[in-house]
Motif scaffolding. Structure first.
Motif, PDB file in Angstrom:
ATOM      1  N   THR A   1     -17.169   6.899  -6.057  1.00  0.00           N
ATOM      2  CA  THR A   1     -17.052   8.118  -6.816  1.00  0.00           C
ATOM      3  C   THR A   1     -15.937   8.844  -5.900  1.00  0.00           C
ATOM      4  O   THR A   1     -15.490   8.598  -4.597  1.00  0.00           O
ATOM      5  N   ALA A   2     -15.184   9.496  -5.685  1.00  0.00           N
ATOM      6  CA  ALA A   2     -14.430  10.481  -5.264  1.00  0.00           C
ATOM      7  C   ALA A   2     -14.688  11.877  -5.733  1.00  0.00           C
ATOM      8  O   ALA A   2     -15.480  11.844  -6.513  1.00  0.00           O
TER       9      ALA A   2
ATOM     10  N   LYS B   1      -3.532  20.799   0.118  1.00  0.00           N
ATOM     11  CA  LYS B   1      -3.295  21.423   0.725  1.00  0.00           C
ATOM     12  C   LYS B   1      -5.360  20.411   0.886  1.00  0.00           C
ATOM     13  O   LYS B   1      -5.985  20.871   2.185  1.00  0.00           O
ATOM     14  N   GLY B   2      -5.683  20.224  -0.275  1.00  0.00           N
ATOM     15  CA  GLY B   2      -6.523  19.553  -0.312  1.00  0.00           C
ATOM     16  C   GLY B   2      -6.917  18.563  -0.018  1.00  0.00           C
ATOM     17  O   GLY B   2      -6.760  17.391   0.987  1.00  0.00           O
ATOM     18  N   LYS B   3      -8.351  17.762   0.180  1.00  0.00           N
ATOM     19  CA  LYS B   3      -8.635  16.875   1.162  1.00  0.00           C
ATOM     20  C   LYS B   3      -9.956  16.678   0.362  1.00  0.00           C
ATOM     21  O   LYS B   3     -11.093  17.082  -0.211  1.00  0.00           O
ATOM     22  N   GLY B   4     -10.032  14.778   0.416  1.00  0.00           N
ATOM     23  CA  GLY B   4     -10.507  14.117  -0.545  1.00  0.00           C
ATOM     24  C   GLY B   4     -11.534  13.382   0.323  1.00  0.00           C
ATOM     25  O   GLY B   4     -10.993  12.532   1.002  1.00  0.00           O
ATOM     26  N   SER B   5     -13.031  13.010  -0.264  1.00  0.00           N
ATOM     27  CA  SER B   5     -12.987  11.253   0.038  1.00  0.00           C
ATOM     28  C   SER B   5     -13.625  10.651  -0.700  1.00  0.00           C
ATOM     29  O   SER B   5     -14.096  11.123  -2.156  1.00  0.00           O
TER      30      SER B   5
ATOM     31  N   TYR C   1      -9.811  10.920   1.821  1.00  0.00           N
ATOM     32  CA  TYR C   1      -8.435  10.510   1.464  1.00  0.00           C
ATOM     33  C   TYR C   1      -7.605  11.507   0.816  1.00  0.00           C
ATOM     34  O   TYR C   1      -7.706  12.606   0.580  1.00  0.00           O
ATOM     35  N   GLY C   2      -5.945  11.664   0.396  1.00  0.00           N
ATOM     36  CA  GLY C   2      -6.102  12.915   0.145  1.00  0.00           C
ATOM     37  C   GLY C   2      -4.436  13.088   0.190  1.00  0.00           C
ATOM     38  O   GLY C   2      -3.561  11.927   0.012  1.00  0.00           O
TER      39      GLY C   2
END
Length: 146
Positions: free
Chosen positions: A8-9, A17-21, A34-35
């Motif tokens: 899943t992401a 500027k977004g940030k993910g995992s 991640y991003g």
């Protein structure tokens, strides 16, 4: 037989500027960051290409191991580094290449037979089949053990 695996992401905020995992269903990694910064600016975290490289290296190495075992071999070590290349493609990007770099020490096989087995694994591992890019293979070292 069908085996299903999941990951899943999540991405909060939009654009650069977004940030993910990202997390795997098995829990092997959980909420790894991640991003844009981890993909293009060397910030700590992961990125999709790194994950593809890990998948390709592990898939190829396992396929080669299984292929060698089918030949009756049981003693050796395989280590593969995969380098996945992401290139600009018009307004977007494309994965253009995955290079597998292999070091091996195997008992009971000639270099010629080993190279044939390695090429077969490169061609037929499921991740190689998935990728629509050039896939290279360099056997950095091979030692035949007595």
């Amino acid at each position: 037989m069908t085996i299903k695996n999941t990951a899943t992401a999540k991405y909060e905020g939009l654009g650069k500027k977004g940030k993910g995992s990202v997390s795997t269903g098995s829990g092997a990694f959980s909420e790894q960051p991640y991003g844009f910064q981890t993909r293009f600016e060397d910030k700590k975290g992961t990125n999709p290409e790194e994950q593809i490289a890990a998948a390709h290296a592990s898939c190829f190495t396992m396929a080669l191991s299984l292929g060698l075992a089918k030949q009756g071999l049981s003693n050796g070590t395989l280590q593969t580094k995969a380098t996945v290349e992401l290139e600009k493609d018009g307004e977007g990007f494309t994965i253009s290449k995955s290079l597998l770099m292999l070091d091996a020490t195997i008992a009971g096989i000639s270099r010629e037979k080993f190279e044939s087995a390695a090429q077969e694994a490169k061609k037929n591992c499921p991740i190689s089949k998935l990728l629509n890019c050039e896939i290279g293979l360099e056997i950095n070292s091979f030692t035949s053990m007595s």
